[in-house]
Design a protein around this motif. Structure first.
Motif, PDB file in Angstrom:
ATOM      1  N   PRO A 156       0.808  -1.226   0.000  1.00  0.00           N
ATOM      2  CA  PRO A 156       0.000   0.000   0.000  1.00  0.00           C
ATOM      3  C   PRO A 156       0.840   1.276   0.000  1.00  0.00           C
ATOM      4  CG  PRO A 156      -0.916  -1.600   1.537  1.00  0.00           C
ATOM      5  CD  PRO A 156       0.409  -2.156   1.082  1.00  0.00           C
ATOM      6  N   VAL A 157       1.996   1.220   0.710  1.00  0.00           N
ATOM      7  CA  VAL A 157       2.860   2.399   0.786  1.00  0.00           C
ATOM      8  C   VAL A 157       4.310   1.992   0.560  1.00  0.00           C
ATOM      9  CG1 VAL A 157       1.338   3.598   2.405  1.00  0.00           C
ATOM     10  CG2 VAL A 157       3.194   2.183   3.293  1.00  0.00           C
ATOM     11  N   TRP A 158       5.105   2.946   0.082  1.00  0.00           N
ATOM     12  CA  TRP A 158       6.552   2.879   0.171  1.00  0.00           C
ATOM     13  C   TRP A 158       6.917   3.723   1.388  1.00  0.00           C
ATOM     14  CZ3 TRP A 158      10.684   6.480  -1.149  1.00  0.00           C
ATOM     15  CH2 TRP A 158      11.952   5.865  -1.175  1.00  0.00           C
ATOM     16  N   SER A 159       8.182   4.103   1.538  1.00  0.00           N
ATOM     17  CA  SER A 159       8.585   4.909   2.694  1.00  0.00           C
ATOM     18  C   SER A 159       8.230   6.383   2.483  1.00  0.00           C
ATOM     19  CB  SER A 159      10.077   4.732   2.977  1.00  0.00           C
ATOM     20  OG  SER A 159      10.318   3.462   3.545  1.00  0.00           O
ATOM     21  N   ARG A 160       6.938   6.607   2.286  1.00  0.00           N
ATOM     22  CA  ARG A 160       6.339   7.941   2.220  1.00  0.00           C
ATOM     23  C   ARG A 160       4.840   7.726   2.438  1.00  0.00           C
ATOM     24  NH1 ARG A 160       8.072   7.461  -3.812  1.00  0.00           N
ATOM     25  NH2 ARG A 160       6.410   6.104  -4.561  1.00  0.00           N
ATOM     26  N   HIS A 161       4.149   8.783   2.756  1.00  0.00           N
ATOM     27  CA  HIS A 161       2.716   8.679   3.005  1.00  0.00           C
ATOM     28  C   HIS A 161       1.942   8.835   1.697  1.00  0.00           C
ATOM     29  CE1 HIS A 161       4.140   8.882   6.983  1.00  0.00           C
ATOM     30  NE2 HIS A 161       4.004  10.165   7.215  1.00  0.00           N
ATOM     31  N   ASN A 162       0.758   8.223   1.646  1.00  0.00           N
ATOM     32  CA  ASN A 162      -0.145   8.429   0.517  1.00  0.00           C
ATOM     33  C   ASN A 162      -1.588   8.328   1.003  1.00  0.00           C
ATOM     34  OD1 ASN A 162      -0.807   5.655   0.645  1.00  0.00           O
ATOM     35  ND2 ASN A 162       0.646   5.110  -0.958  1.00  0.00           N
ATOM     36  N   ILE A 163      -2.535   8.270   0.089  1.00  0.00           N
ATOM     37  CA  ILE A 163      -3.935   8.296   0.493  1.00  0.00           C
ATOM     38  C   ILE A 163      -4.346   7.010   1.197  1.00  0.00           C
ATOM     39  CG2 ILE A 163      -4.571   9.880  -1.363  1.00  0.00           C
ATOM     40  CD1 ILE A 163      -5.842   7.449  -2.800  1.00  0.00           C
ATOM     41  N   PHE A 164      -3.521   5.959   1.109  1.00  0.00           N
ATOM     42  CA  PHE A 164      -3.873   4.675   1.701  1.00  0.00           C
ATOM     43  C   PHE A 164      -3.248   4.450   3.079  1.00  0.00           C
ATOM     44  CE2 PHE A 164      -4.063   3.981  -2.949  1.00  0.00           C
ATOM     45  CZ  PHE A 164      -5.425   3.719  -3.044  1.00  0.00           C
ATOM     46  N   GLY A 165      -2.161   5.159   3.387  1.00  0.00           N
ATOM     47  CA  GLY A 165      -1.524   4.921   4.674  1.00  0.00           C
ATOM     48  C   GLY A 165      -0.200   5.632   4.809  1.00  0.00           C
ATOM     49  N   HIS A 166       0.592   5.153   5.759  1.00  0.00           N
ATOM     50  CA  HIS A 166       1.826   5.834   6.152  1.00  0.00           C
ATOM     51  C   HIS A 166       3.009   4.875   6.089  1.00  0.00           C
ATOM     52  CE1 HIS A 166      -1.470   8.157   7.889  1.00  0.00           C
ATOM     53  NE2 HIS A 166      -0.671   9.199   7.773  1.00  0.00           N
ATOM     54  N   GLY A 167       4.131   5.390   5.595  1.00  0.00           N
ATOM     55  CA  GLY A 167       5.347   4.601   5.479  1.00  0.00           C
ATOM     56  C   GLY A 167       6.350   4.952   6.556  1.00  0.00           C
ATOM     57  N   VAL A 168       7.309   4.051   6.756  1.00  0.00           N
ATOM     58  CA  VAL A 168       8.368   4.281   7.738  1.00  0.00           C
ATOM     59  C   VAL A 168       9.571   4.932   7.066  1.00  0.00           C
ATOM     60  CG1 VAL A 168       7.689   2.418   9.291  1.00  0.00           C
ATOM     61  CG2 VAL A 168       9.268   1.942   7.422  1.00  0.00           C
ATOM     62  N   PRO A 169      10.337   5.754   7.784  1.00  0.00           N
ATOM     63  CA  PRO A 169      11.529   6.371   7.203  1.00  0.00           C
ATOM     64  C   PRO A 169      12.711   5.413   7.185  1.00  0.00           C
ATOM     65  CG  PRO A 169      11.275   7.069   9.473  1.00  0.00           C
ATOM     66  CD  PRO A 169      10.070   6.226   9.151  1.00  0.00           C
ATOM     67  N   PHE A 170      13.748   5.792   6.454  1.00  0.00           N
ATOM     68  CA  PHE A 170      15.022   5.095   6.526  1.00  0.00           C
ATOM     69  C   PHE A 170      15.780   5.729   7.696  1.00  0.00           C
ATOM     70  CE2 PHE A 170      13.640   4.826   2.121  1.00  0.00           C
ATOM     71  CZ  PHE A 170      13.769   3.468   1.870  1.00  0.00           C
ATOM     72  N   ALA A 171      15.804   5.027   8.821  1.00  0.00           N
ATOM     73  CA  ALA A 171      16.343   5.626  10.037  1.00  0.00           C
ATOM     74  C   ALA A 171      16.904   4.547  10.957  1.00  0.00           C
ATOM     75  CB  ALA A 171      15.248   6.401  10.775  1.00  0.00           C
ATOM     76  N   TYR A 172      17.965   4.925  11.720  1.00  0.00           N
ATOM     77  CA  TYR A 172      18.615   4.013  12.658  1.00  0.00           C
ATOM     78  C   TYR A 172      19.201   4.815  13.817  1.00  0.00           C
ATOM     79  CZ  TYR A 172      22.356   1.201  14.687  1.00  0.00           C
ATOM     80  OH  TYR A 172      23.177   0.546  15.561  1.00  0.00           O
TER      81      TYR A 172
END
Length: 348
Positions: A156-172
């Motif tokens: 539904p999502v890549w690492s960005r938000h869209n109308i379907f939901g929310h993605g996680v960032p590349f983070a550590y």
């Protein structure tokens, strides 16, 4: 040689970019190139017999952050994408896939028997996947069209938000619990995927989104290219609680070869050992069982260990798993049969 069906690659992204610069994607795939990770000759050399090939819409504003003095980093999420240009790009990439199919460079497969037949014929078995659904509107009309064309998996999502939901960032280091989950449109998307028989990929979604899918979908839970958060604390990796839920639903996780998701320090360093890949496999097998683990390389989408280098080196991981004590029946499941089980259960 142990034939591999891979759970995620971005070869269409590379072929599409090169096509826009005048290259012939069919010739590039069939004759081979030194660029990227996958083409026909290198796939055959490494026993890569097929895979989920992603339609991914690039985010031009995403700049991966360098680690600070402690090795930590947080890459801000890419901005949301407009629907119409995303649809245009998705159509162009699907057209590339169809060109390769018509040229018999690979075969777009819509059923497990079709995958097996392509592998028996020595033709790369392509299963179409959409990584982030920016090309699909809330009315889901485009989903029907893409499914009819051969789409059998989506995130539904890549690492960005869209109308379907929310993605996680590349983070550590960071938990996957970074933002809300699915929207109402996202819940409707999940239900329609269940009805059509489309795998729902949880690889880039937030933890809340993961649990929204777990509550809404009746199909096995799948993360096509993710690793173990307890070993590498990037936001993209899965917590033990998520792994347990996937086990309970008899789902699947595909090992991501991306070094940032394998290394304990999460650095983008190709000098990363195969032993770390085996360690993530071992952890998932112990936590979920051999039937819930597979491979999801992220070839052409990430830095992979230099010992593997590209698709031609895929058997080095197979050998490392064999040396670690995995028997022939277990290797067959890890390399391909676990994916085929998921497809058979979801596409039915």
């Amino acid at each position: 040689m142990e034939l591999v069906f891979d759970g995620h690659n971005d070869v269409l992204l590379r072929l599409w970019r090169n096509m826009r610069n005048g290259a012939d994607p069919v010739r590039e795939f069939m004759q081979g190139t030194r660029e990227g990770h996958i083409d026909g000759p290198r796939a055959k050399a490494g026993g890569l017999a097929g895979g989920l090939c992603a339609i991914y819409i690039p985010s031009g504003d995403l700049i991966l952050q360098e680690p600070d003095g402690q090795g930590h980093y947080v890459t801000p999420l890419a901005a949301p994408l407009a629907r119409q240009p995303s649809l245009d790009i998705a159509m162009e990439k699907f057209a590339v896939a169809l060109q390769l199919d018509r040229a018999n460079a690979w075969r777009i497969c819509r059923t497990v028997p079709e995958i097996r037949a392509a592998m028996d014929d020595g033709i790369f078995a392509c299963v179409m996947h959409m990584e982030g659904c920016e090309a699909i509107g809330a009315d889901l009309a485009a989903l029907d069209v893409f499914h009819a064309a051969g789409l059998r998996s989506l995130g539904p999502v890549w690492s960005r938000h869209n109308i379907f939901g929310h993605g996680v960032p590349f983070a550590y280091p960071m938990s996957p619990d970074t933002a809300p989950g699915l929207t109402n449109a996202g819940l409707a998307l999940v239900k329609e995927c269940d009805r059509l028989g489309i795998v729902i990929d949880l690889a880039h979604i937030t933890e809340k989104g993961f649990w929204d899918v777990e509550k809404t979908s009746e199909k096995p839970l799948v993360a096509s290219h993710s690793n173990v958060h307890a070993l590498t604390e990037v936001a993209r990796n899965l917590t033990d609680k998520q792994l347990d839920a996937i086990r309970e639903r008899k789902g699947l996780v595909g090992l991501n070869y991306a070094v940032t998701m394998l290394r304990p320090d999460a650095r983008d360093d190709a000098d990363t050992s195969l032993e770390l890949m085996v360690k993530h496999i071992d952890y998932m097998v112990e936590r979920m069982g051999i039937d819930c683990v597979a491979l999801g390389s992220d070839f052409d989408g990430a830095t992979v260990p230099q010992e593997i280098n590209d698709a031609a080196g895929n058997q080095k991981l197979v050998a490392a798993l064999r040396n670690a004590g995995y028997g022939q029946d277990e290797l067959i499941k890890l390399c391909r049969e676990n994916w085929f089980r998921i497809f058979a259960e979801t596409w039915a």
